[in-house]
Motif scaffolding. Structure first.
Motif, mmCIF file in Angstrom:
data_model
loop_
_atom_site.group_PDB
_atom_site.id
_atom_site.type_symbol
_atom_site.label_atom_id
_atom_site.label_comp_id
_atom_site.label_asym_id
_atom_site.label_seq_id
_atom_site.Cartn_x
_atom_site.Cartn_y
_atom_site.Cartn_z
ATOM 1 N N THR A 171 20.748 -16.059 3.294
ATOM 2 C CA THR A 171 20.410 -17.385 2.782
ATOM 3 C C THR A 171 20.939 -17.518 1.351
ATOM 4 N N VAL A 172 21.387 -18.715 1.041
ATOM 5 C CA VAL A 172 21.827 -19.037 -0.327
ATOM 6 C C VAL A 172 20.936 -20.168 -0.816
ATOM 7 N N ASN A 173 20.225 -19.880 -1.908
ATOM 8 C CA ASN A 173 19.243 -20.832 -2.443
ATOM 9 C C ASN A 173 18.266 -21.284 -1.351
ATOM 10 N N GLY A 174 17.879 -20.308 -0.491
ATOM 11 C CA GLY A 174 16.841 -20.561 0.511
ATOM 12 C C GLY A 174 17.332 -21.159 1.805
ATOM 13 N N LYS A 175 18.633 -21.502 1.921
ATOM 14 C CA LYS A 175 19.149 -22.086 3.154
ATOM 15 C C LYS A 175 20.047 -21.085 3.862
ATOM 16 N N LYS A 176 19.855 -20.955 5.182
ATOM 17 C CA LYS A 176 20.643 -19.984 5.937
ATOM 18 C C LYS A 176 22.112 -20.382 5.967
ATOM 19 N N ARG A 177 22.980 -19.409 5.561
ATOM 20 C CA ARG A 177 24.418 -19.677 5.521
ATOM 21 C C ARG A 177 25.226 -18.683 6.354
ATOM 22 N N LYS A 220 20.165 -14.198 -8.879
ATOM 23 C CA LYS A 220 19.133 -13.334 -8.277
ATOM 24 C C LYS A 220 19.625 -12.877 -6.911
ATOM 25 N N GLU A 221 19.367 -11.593 -6.597
ATOM 26 C CA GLU A 221 19.741 -11.007 -5.311
ATOM 27 C C GLU A 221 18.501 -10.339 -4.696
ATOM 28 N N ILE A 222 18.131 -10.811 -3.509
ATOM 29 C CA ILE A 222 16.903 -10.308 -2.858
ATOM 30 C C ILE A 222 17.252 -9.794 -1.470
ATOM 31 N N VAL A 223 16.806 -8.587 -1.148
ATOM 32 C CA VAL A 223 16.947 -8.024 0.198
ATOM 33 C C VAL A 223 15.560 -7.775 0.767
ATOM 34 N N VAL A 224 15.237 -8.482 1.834
ATOM 35 C CA VAL A 224 13.974 -8.238 2.551
ATOM 36 C C VAL A 224 14.311 -7.304 3.707
ATOM 37 N N PRO A 225 13.837 -6.052 3.662
ATOM 38 C CA PRO A 225 14.235 -5.050 4.660
ATOM 39 C C PRO A 225 14.089 -5.548 6.090
ATOM 40 N N LYS A 226 15.186 -5.374 6.870
ATOM 41 C CA LYS A 226 15.234 -5.684 8.299
ATOM 42 C C LYS A 226 15.066 -7.165 8.614
ATOM 43 N N LYS A 227 15.143 -8.022 7.561
ATOM 44 C CA LYS A 227 14.962 -9.449 7.810
ATOM 45 C C LYS A 227 16.100 -10.296 7.244
ATOM 46 N N LEU A 228 16.252 -10.295 5.922
ATOM 47 C CA LEU A 228 17.236 -11.216 5.358
ATOM 48 C C LEU A 228 17.725 -10.778 3.991
ATOM 49 N N VAL A 229 18.841 -11.435 3.582
ATOM 50 C CA VAL A 229 19.395 -11.325 2.233
ATOM 51 C C VAL A 229 19.356 -12.722 1.633
ATOM 52 N N ASN A 230 18.766 -12.853 0.439
ATOM 53 C CA ASN A 230 18.711 -14.166 -0.210
ATOM 54 C C ASN A 230 19.439 -14.089 -1.549
ATOM 55 N N LEU A 231 20.441 -14.950 -1.703
ATOM 56 C CA LEU A 231 21.197 -15.036 -2.952
ATOM 57 C C LEU A 231 20.863 -16.346 -3.635
ATOM 58 N N VAL A 232 20.488 -16.252 -4.923
ATOM 59 C CA VAL A 232 20.179 -17.453 -5.701
ATOM 60 C C VAL A 232 21.320 -17.656 -6.686
ATOM 61 N N VAL A 233 22.002 -18.824 -6.593
ATOM 62 C CA VAL A 233 23.162 -19.102 -7.464
ATOM 63 C C VAL A 233 22.889 -20.312 -8.345
ATOM 64 N N LYS A 234 23.627 -20.359 -9.445
ATOM 65 C CA LYS A 234 23.524 -21.472 -10.387
ATOM 66 C C LYS A 234 24.662 -22.448 -10.087
ATOM 67 N N GLY A 235 24.366 -23.759 -10.189
ATOM 68 C CA GLY A 235 25.403 -24.758 -10.032
ATOM 69 C C GLY A 235 25.703 -25.136 -8.595
#
Length: 834
Positions: free
Chosen positions: A778-784, A819-834
Motif C-alpha cells: 500500500t502507498v499512503n494506505g491504498k493498495k497499489r 515512512k516504511e512499515i512492514v506488517v509481518p505476513k500481511k502487508l508493506v505500507n509506504l508513506v510518501v510526500k507529495g
C-alpha cells in the motif's frame, strides 16, 4: 476412462449385497468386555449407531427421503472407513390410516398394500447405494414386533403408566377415529378434510406427565448436541410453570342458580403478585360449570350455540383465533377483597391446563387486556407504572391498590402473597405443565391391537403374555364406516385371561407414534434374539445411545418427545439401561421446487427414480449434499444436477492422469523438491482432508466439503506429476466415498487394485509449509500492488523487493518516502510526500 454410472453402480451394489459389506460386527457377549482398557486395546471395537428416521411405506420414495438417507449414509460410511463398528439400519413405520384409506380407494387389503409398497421402496433405496444393514430390517406391522410392543403396553398398565379414562377427544365423523391435535388442519381431519367434532369417549392414556420434569431436566444433557431450536420447542411443549393455585368460591346467588351443585372452582396463576388486579374470571367452554349451564338451559339459546361453536375448535387453533367470550351471568368471591367478580367463558382458556379456569388481570396481561377492552370489563392497575395503559403493563414495579403489599416490589410481593395464601390455607404453591397425558387409542383396523380384554366380572384384564401377539384378523372388510375390529363377527369374542368367562377384546389399536418410540432399541438387539426378547439389555448396553440421528424438523416435538419418554419408561421397567435415546441430532431442511414443498397437488414433484436413471445414484447423492447445508431448505435446480454429474464425470475420467505412477511412490514424495503447482495441488488435497474431519465430526456442512474437493481437483489439473495425481486420488476417493460411493469404489479398485477404504488418513503438515508468501503493498494506505517473498525474508529484503515492484514504482518514483512499515505476513505500507 469413460464414466458409465449405470454399470458401475450395478456392479458395486451387487458386490456389497453379496459380501454383506454393511453388516455390523457381532455385539460383545458381555458388558464386562466393554471396559475402557478393552476399547483402547481394540478387543472390543468402538461402535457408531447411525440412524435416519424410518419411512412410512407410502408407495414411492421422494426427494425428502433421498436427502434424509444420503445424509445418514454419509455418516455411516465415514465411520465405517475410520474403523468403527457401525450399525446403520432401516425399517418401515408401516401401520397407519393411509393404508386403510388406500384399501378403501383401491378395494385392496391394508396389509397387501403396505407390504407391496415396502418391496418397491426397498428397491428404490437400494438403487441409491445406501449402506443399510439388511439383517435388522423390519416393519412395525410385523406380528413379531407387535408381540413385544404389546408386552411393553401390558407392563406399563401393571405399573400405572397406562390407564383408561373418558375424555373429550377430536373425532373425525368420516374416518370414525380419534385424531391428535397435530393431525388437524383448520379444524378438519388431515386425511379426509372432514370437520372434526369434540366427543366424550373412553380411551387409553400413557402417563407421560409422570416424566414431565425428568424430560425437561434431561434436555440439559443434550445441549450442544441437539439444535437449540429443537430443545426450545421441547421445553415449551412440556411447558413448566410455577405459581399459585387457589379457589374462587361462588357467590350465594350463583350457588343458588346452579342448584347448589357447585361451591367453588380452582384457578392457577403464575402471577400471584397481581391477584388484587383481578376484574373477571374465565372458564374453558368444556368446564363442568359451563356444561351444567348448557345442559340445564340456564343460558340463552344464542349463548349456548356460541359456546358449542367454541368447543368445535381445537385447543391449538383457539390459540391463534381472535379472543371471544360470553358472560355466564354468575359471579365468584375474591378470596382477599371479598368482592364479587364476574365469570365469563372464553375461548383462550384451555380445559387441559390449570383446571380450565383462570383469574384475569387485564392491566398486567395482554391477552386479558384485549379481552377486557373488547367486552368493556374493568382494568385494575396494581403495579405502578407511567404508561398510558394503551396495552397491559407486564414489567416490574411497586405494588399499588394491593392492601398491605403496597410499596413492595412485585417480584418480592409474589413470594409474600404465596406464603400468606398457604399460611391462611387459601391456596398453595403449585408446579404445572402444559404437557398432557398421551392418548394412544385409535378406532381403526391397521394398527397394533391394544392387548386388553373386557370382562363383566374382572373389568379390564391384560392378555396373558404367553398368548401374545394379539394379531389382527386378516378377513376384514375395510369400508371406511366404523372400526372393522368392532364389526368382525368372531375376532373380538374371547375368554377372560383371569376368570375364564366369556369376554370381549379391546378393539382400539395403538397410535402409530408408539411404534416409532422404541424401534431404535429393536435395531440395537441382535436379530438372532428377536424371537426371544423385544429388547436385549446387553446389546443395547453396547449400541445405545444412537450416535447420530437424522430426520426432519417436523418431528422435533412429538416423535422425539415420545421416543425420549419411551426410553425412560422402558428403563424403569428393566428393559434397557438407556436414559436418552439420541446423542446427536441433525434436522435436515425440506426439499423445495419453485419455492414450495414438493407435492403432487402443486405439480412440482421430482421423481428420484428418473434422476437415478438419467444421471446415476452418485449424482443424486452429490447434488443433495452440495446444493445447501443440510439443516437449510434445499431448492431443486436442474442445472445444478447437471453440474453434479459433470463433476463426477470429470473426477472419474481425469483419473487417467494417474497412469505411470504406483501406490508405493506416494509415501516417497519429497515435497520440498516439487514445483510450485505440484505443491499447491497437494495443499488443496490435504485441505479437503482436513475439512472432511471437521464436517463429519462437527459442522455437518457437506456442501463446504464437496467445494473443497472441487478446488482440489482443479488444483490437480494445473500440474502434470502423475504421483501427485495418484496421491490426490487416494485421498479424494476416501473423502468422497461417503457421498459418491460407487464411483469412489470403482476408482479405488482401478487405481490401487483394491478398495482402499479401511485406513484412517493422516494430514501431512509438510504440505502447508509455504515457500513464499504474498504481501499487499500500500502507498499512503491504498493498495497499489503485491509482492511474493520468502516467509523468512528480513524487513530490508521485503522493502527492497516492494520498491522494485512494477505496479508500485509509478506511485513512489520521484517522491520522498517518509515512512516504511512492514506488517509481518500481511502487508508493506509506504508513506510518501507529495
Amino acid at each position: 476412462m469413460e464414466y458409465n454410472p449405470s454399470a458401475i453402480e450395478t456392479k458395486w451394489q451387487n458386490f456389497w449385497n453379496e459380501n454383506k459389506t454393511h453388516e455390523p460386527l457381532e455385539e460383545p457377549k458381555s458388558s464386562d468386555l466393554m471396559s475402557e482398557e478393552d476399547l483402547v486395546n481394540d478387543s472390543v471395537k468402538k461402535k457408531k449407531f447411525i440412524l435416519s428416521m424410518f419411512p412410512y411405506p407410502s408407495g414411492r420414495i421422494h426427494m425428502g427421503h433421498v436427502r434424509n438417507y444420503c445424509l445418514g449414509d454419509a455418516f455411516a460410511r465415514h465411520f465405517r472407513k475410520n474403523n468403527f463398528n457401525v450399525l446403520h439400519p432401516i425399517g418401515w413405520d408401516s401401520f397407519g390410516m393411509p393404508a386403510e384409506n388406500a384399501a378403501i380407494k383401491h378395494k385392496s387389503h391394508p396389509k397387501k398394500w403396505t407390504y407391496e409398497n415396502i418391496d418397491y421402496m426397498r428397491k428404490e433405496l437400494e438403487g441409491l447405494g445406501l449402506s443399510f444393514s439388511k439383517t435388522r430390517e423390519f416393519a412395525t406391522s410385523d406380528e413379531l414386533y407387535t408381540k413385544w410392543e404389546q408386552e411393553f403396553i401390558i407392563k406399563m398398565f401393571e405399573e400405572g403408566l397406562l390407564y383408561q379414562k373418558s375424555a373429550t377427544v377430536n373425532w373425525c365423523p368420516h374416518d370414525l377415529t380419534v385424531l391428535a391435535n397435530e393431525q388437524l388442519e383448520e379444524g378438519c381431519c388431515w386425511r379426509c378434510g372432514t370437520e372434526v367434532v369434540q366427543k366424550e369417549m373412553p380411551g387409553y392414556y400413557i402417563a407421560i406427565t409422570k416424566y414431565a420434569q425428568t424430560l425437561l431436566d434431561d434436555l440439559k444433557t443434550l445441549e450442544g448436541q441437539w439444535p437449540s431450536q429443537v430443545l426450545t420447542m421441547q421445553e415449551n411443549w412440556i411447558g413448566r410453570s410455577e405459581g399459585l393455585e387457589f379457589d374462587f368460591s361462588l357467590s350465594a346467588s350463583s350457588k343458588e342458580k346452579l342448584g347448589n351443585n357447585f361451591d367453588k372452582y380452582t384457578v392457577f396463576t403464575t402471577r400471584p403478585d397481581t391477584v388484587y388486579g383481578v376484574s373477571y374470571s374465565a372458564l374453558a367452554p368444556e368446564h363442568e360449570i359451563v356444561t351444567y349451564l348448557i345442559e340445564n338451559n340456564l343460558l340463552s339459546t344464542e349463548k349456548i350455540d356460541a359456546i358449542k361453536a367454541m368447543k368445535k375448535v381445537t385447543e391449538r387453533d383457539r390459540a391463534t383465533e381472535e379472543k371471544i367470550g360470553l358472560d355466564l351471568e354468575i359471579t365468584v368471591v375474591h378470596p382477599l377483597t371479598g368482592k364479587e367478580v364476574p365469570v365469563w367463558v372464553a375461548n383462550f382458556v384451555l380445559a387441559s391446563y390449570g383446571g380450565g379456569a383462570v383469574m384475569a388481570v387485564p392491566a398486567h396481561d395482554q391477552r386479558d387486556f384485549e379481552f377486557a377492552k373488547k367486552y368493556d370489563l374493568p382494568i385494575n392497575v396494581v403495579i405502578e407504572n407511567d404508561t398510558d395503559m394503551s396495552e397491559a403493563f407486564t414489567g416490574e414495579g411497586k405494588l399499588i391498590n394491593s392492601d398491605k403489599y403496597d410499596g413492595q416490589k412485585n417480584t418480592k410481593a409474589k413470594k409474600a402473597i404465596m406464603y400468606d395464601f398457604e399460611q391462611e390455607t387459601l391456596g398453595k404453591k403449585q408446579i404445572n405443565y402444559k404437557l398432557r397425558d398421551w392418548g394412544v387409542s385409535r378406532q381403526r383396523y391397521w394398527g397394533a391391537p391394544i392387548p386388553f380384554v373386557h370382562c363383566d366380572d374382572c373389568g379390564i384384564v391384560p392378555e396373558k403374555v404367553e398368548n401374545l401377539p394379539v394379531a389382527l384378523p386378516e378377513d376384514v372388510e375395510i369400508t371406511g364406516e366404523g372400526n372393522p375390529l368392532e364389526n368382525h363377527p368372531t375376532w373380538k369374542h374371547t375368554s377372560c385371561p383371569k376368570c375364564g368367562k366369556d369376554a370381549t377384546r379391546e378393539t382400539d389399536t395403538l397410535d402409530t407414534f408408539v411404534q416409532s418410540s422404541w424401534y431404535f432399541l429393536r435395531y440395537a438387539t441382535n436379530p438372532e434374539k428377536w424371537n426371544d426378547v423385544g429388547i436385549d439389555k446387553a446389546n443395547t448396553d453396547y449400541w445405545m445411545d444412537v450416535d447420530q440421528y437424522v430426520g426432519g424438523i417436523e418431528h422435533a416435538i412429538l416423535h422425539l418427545l415420545y421416543a425420549r419418554f419411551f426410553t425412560k419408561a422402558l428403563n424403569q421397567l428393566g428393559y434397557t439401561n438407556s436414559v436418552e435415546p439420541f446423542k446427536n441430532l441433525l434436522t435436515q431442511g425440506m426439499v423445495l421446487k419453485d419455492g414450495a414443498k414438493m407435492s403432487k397437488s402443486k405439480g412440482n414433484v421430482v421423481d428420484p427414480d428418473a434422476i437415478v436413471s438419467k444421471y446415476g445414484a452418485d449424482t443424486a447423492r452429490l447434488f443433495m449434499m452440495f446444493a445447501a447445508p443440510p439443516t437449510k431448505e434445499l431448492e431443486w435446480n436442474d442445472s445444478a444436477v447437471e453440474g453434479a454429474y459433470r463433476f463426477i464425470r470429470k473426477f472419474y475420467e481425469n483419473s487417467s492422469k494417474c497412469e505411470g505412477a504406483n501406490a508405493s511412490q506416494i509415501e516417497k514424495i519429497d515435497h520440498s523438491s516439487l514445483e510450485k503447482d505440484e505443491k499447491e495441488a497437494r495443499k488443496k488435497v490435504y485441505e479437503a482432508l482436513q475439512k472432511s474431519h471437521e464436517v463429519m465430526n462437527k459442522t455437518y456442512a457437506f456442501n463446504t466439503l464437496i467445494a473443497s474437493c472441487m478446488e482440489a481437483l482443479n488444483a490437480l489439473n494445473k500440474q502434470d506429476n502423475s504421483v501427485v495425481w495418484l496421491e490426490g486420488y487416494y485421498i479424494l476417493t476416501n473423502i468422497l466415498e461417503p457421498i459418491i460411493p460407487h464411483a469412489s469404489w470403482e476408482l479405488s479398485e482401478k487405481l490401487f487394485a483394491r478398495v482402499n477404504f479401511e485406513n484412517t488418513l493422516e494430514v501431512k503438515e509438510e504440505v502447508f509449509v509455504q515457500d513464499t508468501i504474498v504481501l499487499a503493498i500500500t502507498v499512503n494506505g491504498k493498495k497499489r500492488g503485491e509482492v511474493e517473498v520468502s516467509p523468512n525474508a528480513s524487513k530490508e529484503e521485503i522493502l527492497a523487493i516492494a520498491k522494485e515492484n512494477e505496479n508500485t514504482k509509478k506511485w513512489i518514483d520521484g517522491k520522498e518516502i517518509i515512512k516504511e512499515i512492514v506488517v509481518p505476513k500481511k502487508l508493506v505500507n509506504l508513506v510518501v510526500k507529495g
